[in-house]
Design a protein around this motif. Sequence first.
Motif, PDB file in Angstrom:
ATOM      1  N   SER A 357       0.966  -1.279  -0.114  1.00 57.02           N
ATOM      2  CA  SER A 357       0.089  -0.075   0.039  1.00 57.02           C
ATOM      3  C   SER A 357       0.825   1.275  -0.088  1.00 57.02           C
ATOM      4  N   ASP A 358       0.591   2.079  -0.785  1.00 57.80           N
ATOM      5  CA  ASP A 358       1.221   3.444  -0.998  1.00 57.80           C
ATOM      6  C   ASP A 358       0.586   4.725  -1.219  1.00 57.80           C
ATOM      7  N   LYS A 359       0.561   5.682  -0.433  1.00 62.52           N
ATOM      8  CA  LYS A 359      -0.466   6.598  -0.339  1.00 62.52           C
ATOM      9  C   LYS A 359      -0.243   7.503  -1.510  1.00 62.52           C
ATOM     10  N   ARG A 360       1.198   7.531  -1.979  1.00 62.40           N
ATOM     11  CA  ARG A 360       1.611   8.319  -3.115  1.00 62.40           C
ATOM     12  C   ARG A 360       0.778   7.880  -4.596  1.00 62.40           C
ATOM     13  N   GLN A 362      -2.588   7.289  -4.929  1.00 64.25           N
ATOM     14  CA  GLN A 362      -3.857   7.657  -4.635  1.00 64.25           C
ATOM     15  C   GLN A 362      -4.250   9.011  -5.340  1.00 64.25           C
ATOM     16  N   TYR A 391      -7.215   0.106  -3.075  1.00 63.72           N
ATOM     17  CA  TYR A 391      -6.480   1.423  -2.144  1.00 63.72           C
ATOM     18  C   TYR A 391      -6.221   2.788  -3.257  1.00 63.72           C
TER      19      TYR A 391
END
Length: 475
Positions: A357-360, A362, A391
């Motif tokens: 998972s990587d917020k970058r 989104q 995600y």
Amino acid sequence: MLLTLTTTHQPATDLGYLLHKNPAHAQTFSLNFGKAHVFYPEASEEQCTAALLLDIDAVQLVRGRDKGQSLDQYVNDRPYVASSFLSVALSEVFGTALNGRCKQRPELVETAIPLKATLSVIPCRAGEGWLRRLFEPLGYSLTIEPYTLDEQFSEWGQSHYYTVTLEGQQRLSDLLSHLYVLMPVLDHSKHYWIGDDEVEKLLTRGKGWLETHPEREQIAYRYLKHRRDLTRDALSRLVAEDSVSEEEEEVLDEEEAAGTTEEQEGSDEKKVSVHDQRLQAAFETIRQSGAKRVLDLGCGEGKLLRLLLKEKSFEHILGLDVSYRSLAIARRRLHFDHMAPRQRERISLVHGALTYSDKRLQGYDAAAVVEVIEHLDMSRLSAFERVLFEYAQPGLVVITTPNAEYNVKFETWQAGTFRHKDHRFEWTRQEFEAWGKGVAERFGYSVRFQPVGSEETEVGAISQMGIFEKRSFTA
């Protein structure tokens, strides 16, 4: 110190085979710091839970040592909280499962199954955020229960203890490896001597996930008890999986192009490599969608990024790859360090893996995943699906992968040969469509499929593309 492992994979009692511990019998094991007890609070076909309870003898740990030991060697939280002792117990009690072996259910060893691990008490002075940064990139959802220092004196604030539950689709050996490495990372009072042997253990248990973990530097530093020399050694030996080299890609393109890539332009005959056809197909699909913000996942050495940058309608482009080497080549090919400021603002190059998972990732309208999924272990595909479709949730996803049926056209290849030494699988058109339809149904997308390259009657095209659209997507 209590750890429970639960699965609903049916028959759930197969967990006993994986752990090599019979659900019908409680067992006790002697360790050099106390005892380990294994038992099953529940064992049905629908759900099975195995418990590992450590009974640590704090007095035994210091018996025979220097008489000048302080009182905290005898009075501490060692018997109650998850620590480096848990790693030792996992190795000694569940060693066969940790190493990924099971004679009775060999196929299950390599299968990602629903698993839930609950650690009754974890110490974490850095707080809940650090727990999430450690475990969420590995594909787990976390439930974290904090504790106050004293229920009668709430003004004293929160303690640094938590009950933590991890849930996800994982191979059991992967879950145990994650716990084996990360429990000492949270333990500031490791009981063992740190030396070269611990570097080897870290690299062995971290293989396949630590090299691309966003917090790998801190994990190595804390696991090795803040020994900078050992940390530098460990990090230098963590090698992320490289993408296809330029030389290998050229050879592959020549072999693949032999049958289908000749095109006529006027009176001149022009060959277009299969890889360029894939890139052009993905590019045109994304351009026509009206997307403004685009992801190139597994961007490699930047060929698709170069196409995307030329299209002014794309406001921001992010390229992500697991290979530092490929990203360095992409920077050079794109002349990244010499771009005009406004052009440079349109693109980001980041290191990361598609299974974490990587917020970058989104907030993007579209994503291209060109010839990437076949490099993933089958057991990691479910993590990739969640990272991308659950995600990140881009409105449009374009995925290309080789068509295995076409391989018979390469006459010099032996049957069963993959197109590249790092491919973990290659799908037929039916297999790809079955996977794509399942993903679309699970995550709220529609999907359509089309060939890449000229189609042969019996075997189809050399490559295949799935185009996934979020049902509520508008660019």
